[in-house]
Design a protein around this motif. Structure first.
Motif, PDB file in Angstrom:
ATOM      1  N   CYS A  33      20.069  -9.963 -39.847  1.00  0.00           N
ATOM      2  CA  CYS A  33      20.671  -8.910 -39.042  1.00  0.00           C
ATOM      3  C   CYS A  33      21.091  -7.769 -39.965  1.00  0.00           C
ATOM      4  O   CYS A  33      21.072  -7.906 -41.195  1.00  0.00           O
ATOM      5  CB  CYS A  33      21.908  -9.433 -38.311  1.00  0.00           C
ATOM      6  SG  CYS A  33      23.164 -10.075 -39.438  1.00  0.00           S
ATOM      7  N   ASP A  34      21.451  -6.654 -39.343  1.00  0.00           N
ATOM      8  CA  ASP A  34      22.021  -5.545 -40.105  1.00  0.00           C
ATOM      9  C   ASP A  34      23.532  -5.685 -40.209  1.00  0.00           C
ATOM     10  O   ASP A  34      24.130  -5.351 -41.232  1.00  0.00           O
ATOM     11  CB  ASP A  34      21.672  -4.213 -39.428  1.00  0.00           C
ATOM     12  CG  ASP A  34      20.173  -3.958 -39.388  1.00  0.00           C
ATOM     13  OD1 ASP A  34      19.508  -4.202 -40.418  1.00  0.00           O
ATOM     14  OD2 ASP A  34      19.665  -3.551 -38.323  1.00  0.00           O
ATOM     15  N   GLU A  35      24.139  -6.177 -39.144  1.00  0.00           N
ATOM     16  CA  GLU A  35      25.584  -6.375 -39.128  1.00  0.00           C
ATOM     17  C   GLU A  35      25.927  -7.632 -38.339  1.00  0.00           C
ATOM     18  O   GLU A  35      25.152  -8.078 -37.490  1.00  0.00           O
ATOM     19  CB  GLU A  35      26.302  -5.173 -38.479  1.00  0.00           C
ATOM     20  CG  GLU A  35      26.195  -3.882 -39.266  1.00  0.00           C
ATOM     21  CD  GLU A  35      26.927  -2.724 -38.596  1.00  0.00           C
ATOM     22  OE1 GLU A  35      27.676  -2.958 -37.624  1.00  0.00           O
ATOM     23  OE2 GLU A  35      26.730  -1.579 -39.044  1.00  0.00           O
ATOM     24  N   VAL A  36      27.106  -8.181 -38.636  1.00  0.00           N
ATOM     25  CA  VAL A  36      27.640  -9.316 -37.876  1.00  0.00           C
ATOM     26  C   VAL A  36      28.921  -8.855 -37.189  1.00  0.00           C
ATOM     27  O   VAL A  36      29.821  -8.312 -37.824  1.00  0.00           O
ATOM     28  CB  VAL A  36      27.954 -10.515 -38.788  1.00  0.00           C
ATOM     29  CG1 VAL A  36      28.592 -11.648 -37.975  1.00  0.00           C
ATOM     30  CG2 VAL A  36      26.698 -11.017 -39.494  1.00  0.00           C
ATOM     31  N   ALA A  37      28.987  -9.071 -35.880  1.00  0.00           N
ATOM     32  CA  ALA A  37      30.213  -8.808 -35.124  1.00  0.00           C
ATOM     33  C   ALA A  37      30.860 -10.148 -34.819  1.00  0.00           C
ATOM     34  O   ALA A  37      30.290 -10.978 -34.109  1.00  0.00           O
ATOM     35  CB  ALA A  37      29.910  -8.067 -33.830  1.00  0.00           C
ATOM     36  N   MET A  38      32.038 -10.363 -35.391  1.00  0.00           N
ATOM     37  CA  MET A  38      32.770 -11.603 -35.138  1.00  0.00           C
ATOM     38  C   MET A  38      33.634 -11.379 -33.897  1.00  0.00           C
ATOM     39  O   MET A  38      34.634 -10.667 -33.936  1.00  0.00           O
ATOM     40  CB  MET A  38      33.588 -11.991 -36.358  1.00  0.00           C
ATOM     41  CG  MET A  38      32.698 -12.231 -37.579  1.00  0.00           C
ATOM     42  SD  MET A  38      33.554 -12.938 -38.994  1.00  0.00           S
ATOM     43  CE  MET A  38      33.903 -14.594 -38.414  1.00  0.00           C
ATOM     44  N   ILE A  39      33.190 -11.945 -32.788  1.00  0.00           N
ATOM     45  CA  ILE A  39      33.805 -11.676 -31.488  1.00  0.00           C
ATOM     46  C   ILE A  39      34.868 -12.727 -31.191  1.00  0.00           C
ATOM     47  O   ILE A  39      34.555 -13.898 -30.938  1.00  0.00           O
ATOM     48  CB  ILE A  39      32.742 -11.639 -30.386  1.00  0.00           C
ATOM     49  CG1 ILE A  39      31.728 -10.521 -30.697  1.00  0.00           C
ATOM     50  CG2 ILE A  39      33.388 -11.431 -29.024  1.00  0.00           C
ATOM     51  CD1 ILE A  39      30.599 -10.417 -29.718  1.00  0.00           C
ATOM     52  N   ILE A  40      36.131 -12.298 -31.236  1.00  0.00           N
ATOM     53  CA  ILE A  40      37.241 -13.220 -31.006  1.00  0.00           C
ATOM     54  C   ILE A  40      37.403 -13.432 -29.506  1.00  0.00           C
ATOM     55  O   ILE A  40      37.581 -12.482 -28.750  1.00  0.00           O
ATOM     56  CB  ILE A  40      38.551 -12.679 -31.612  1.00  0.00           C
ATOM     57  CG1 ILE A  40      38.390 -12.437 -33.110  1.00  0.00           C
ATOM     58  CG2 ILE A  40      39.699 -13.648 -31.369  1.00  0.00           C
ATOM     59  CD1 ILE A  40      38.222 -11.002 -33.494  1.00  0.00           C
ATOM     60  N   SER A  41      37.326 -14.687 -29.091  1.00  0.00           N
ATOM     61  CA  SER A  41      37.481 -15.009 -27.668  1.00  0.00           C
ATOM     62  C   SER A  41      38.959 -15.106 -27.324  1.00  0.00           C
ATOM     63  O   SER A  41      39.685 -15.897 -27.935  1.00  0.00           O
ATOM     64  CB  SER A  41      36.806 -16.350 -27.353  1.00  0.00           C
ATOM     65  OG  SER A  41      35.435 -16.302 -27.694  1.00  0.00           O
ATOM     66  N   PRO A  42      39.431 -14.336 -26.338  1.00  0.00           N
ATOM     67  CA  PRO A  42      40.837 -14.411 -25.969  1.00  0.00           C
ATOM     68  C   PRO A  42      41.188 -15.696 -25.249  1.00  0.00           C
ATOM     69  O   PRO A  42      42.280 -16.222 -25.358  1.00  0.00           O
ATOM     70  CB  PRO A  42      41.039 -13.197 -25.065  1.00  0.00           C
ATOM     71  CG  PRO A  42      39.684 -12.916 -24.504  1.00  0.00           C
ATOM     72  CD  PRO A  42      38.710 -13.314 -25.576  1.00  0.00           C
ATOM     73  N   GLN A  43      40.250 -16.213 -24.489  1.00  0.00           N
ATOM     74  CA  GLN A  43      40.498 -17.467 -23.772  1.00  0.00           C
ATOM     75  C   GLN A  43      39.177 -18.171 -23.566  1.00  0.00           C
ATOM     76  O   GLN A  43      38.333 -17.726 -22.813  1.00  0.00           O
ATOM     77  CB  GLN A  43      41.158 -17.206 -22.413  1.00  0.00           C
ATOM     78  CG  GLN A  43      41.482 -18.495 -21.653  1.00  0.00           C
ATOM     79  CD  GLN A  43      42.044 -18.212 -20.271  1.00  0.00           C
ATOM     80  OE1 GLN A  43      42.448 -17.101 -19.967  1.00  0.00           O
ATOM     81  NE2 GLN A  43      42.051 -19.223 -19.425  1.00  0.00           N
TER      82      GLN A  43
END
Length: 272
Positions: A33-43
């Protein structure tokens, strides 16, 4: 110029640890990939909300860990799921991202072998399976039992023996956690008092008082009181768990242990 290749790494990150960051760095290093988005799950719909730290605390820790990674300009936290309907489902996030950024970005998903095995029971699983490349890293002792036509198994991805659960347990036992989490993240945890026994009691008490009580909550809080040698509150919680779930073996075992301790320590009272 083509679309930016964005790897989506979903997680509770409760807390983020060195293994999470090592996998994000691996994805960048191997040009997945070009970038990694670390997506924090709220619930997370499959996890108890009372077991999670506040979402902004988890975001702050991911932000620190990304900043201290080897690719701080290419590994970044995302609060996108904080803005969407809760509980957060992966398909809702994917649809939102595709609708709003699909002309600029091409999305793929990074997940562990444990999660892909659960994928068939996710909401709108077929849409995810058909629409996205999925990169799967191995989890210790968990074989990948399900895959899709667009799945790539990352057999040489870094593996770590610990997990967020191990980090939280270590904190509760008062152990050093720097081997498992970034030093600044560890300092943040200590400063906020996250996942200590007292923190856990406070969090569970709040959840119980909100009317969401379950046998599991009383067992968990009872174990916290047990560790603090607060035998009365511990026994009361274990008995409450037994009332809510008759045959609760763990609660019964802890009651017996607590009573044995009390009988040994105060044998003059029990055996005058």
């Amino acid at each position: 110029m083509g679309k930016k290749r964005m790897m989506l790494y979903f997680g509770s990150f409760n807390p983020v640890h060195r293994g999470h960051i090592a996998l994000a760095e691996y994805a960048v290093e191997r040009d997945l990939c070009d970038e990694v988005a670390m997506i924090i799950s709220p619930q997370n719909p499959f996890k108890h909300s009372w077991a999670q730290a506040a979402e902004m605390d988890r975001y702050a820790m991911v932000e620190i860990a990304c900043r201290n990674s080897r690719f701080p300009e290419r590994i970044m936290p995302s609060v996108i799921e904080f803005l969407l309907e809760k509980p957060s489902y992966t398909i809702n996030t994917l649809r939102h991202l595709s609708e709003n950024y699909g002309d600029q970005m091409e999305f793929a998903i990074l997940m562990g072998s444990d999660l892909i095995n659960q994928l068939p029971r996710w909401k709108s699983a077929n849409e995810i399976i058909a629409g996205y490349d999925i990169y799967v890293y191995p989890r210790p002792n968990i074989e990948m039992e399900f895959s899709t036509p667009r799945t790539t198994f990352l057999h040489d991805a870094p593996q770590h023996d610990y997990s967020s659960t191990a980090v939280r347990d270590g904190i509760e036992r008062g152990e050093k956690i720097e081997e498992m989490v970034d030093n600044e993240v560890a300092a943040y945890i200590r400063e906020k008092g996250l996942w200590t026994t007292s923190y856990k009691i406070t969090t569970l008490t709040a959840a119980i008082e909100q009317g969401a009580a379950s046998a599991e909550m009383f067992v968990e809080r009872g174990k916290c009181y047990f560790r603090k040698n607060d035998w009365g509150n511990a026994i009361n919680d274990f008995k409450k768990a037994e009332e809510l779930a008759p045959g609760q073996t763990e609660a019964k075992q802890f009651i017996e242990m607590a009573q044995e301790i009390l009988e040994f320590r105060y044998k003059d009272i029990y055996n005058p």
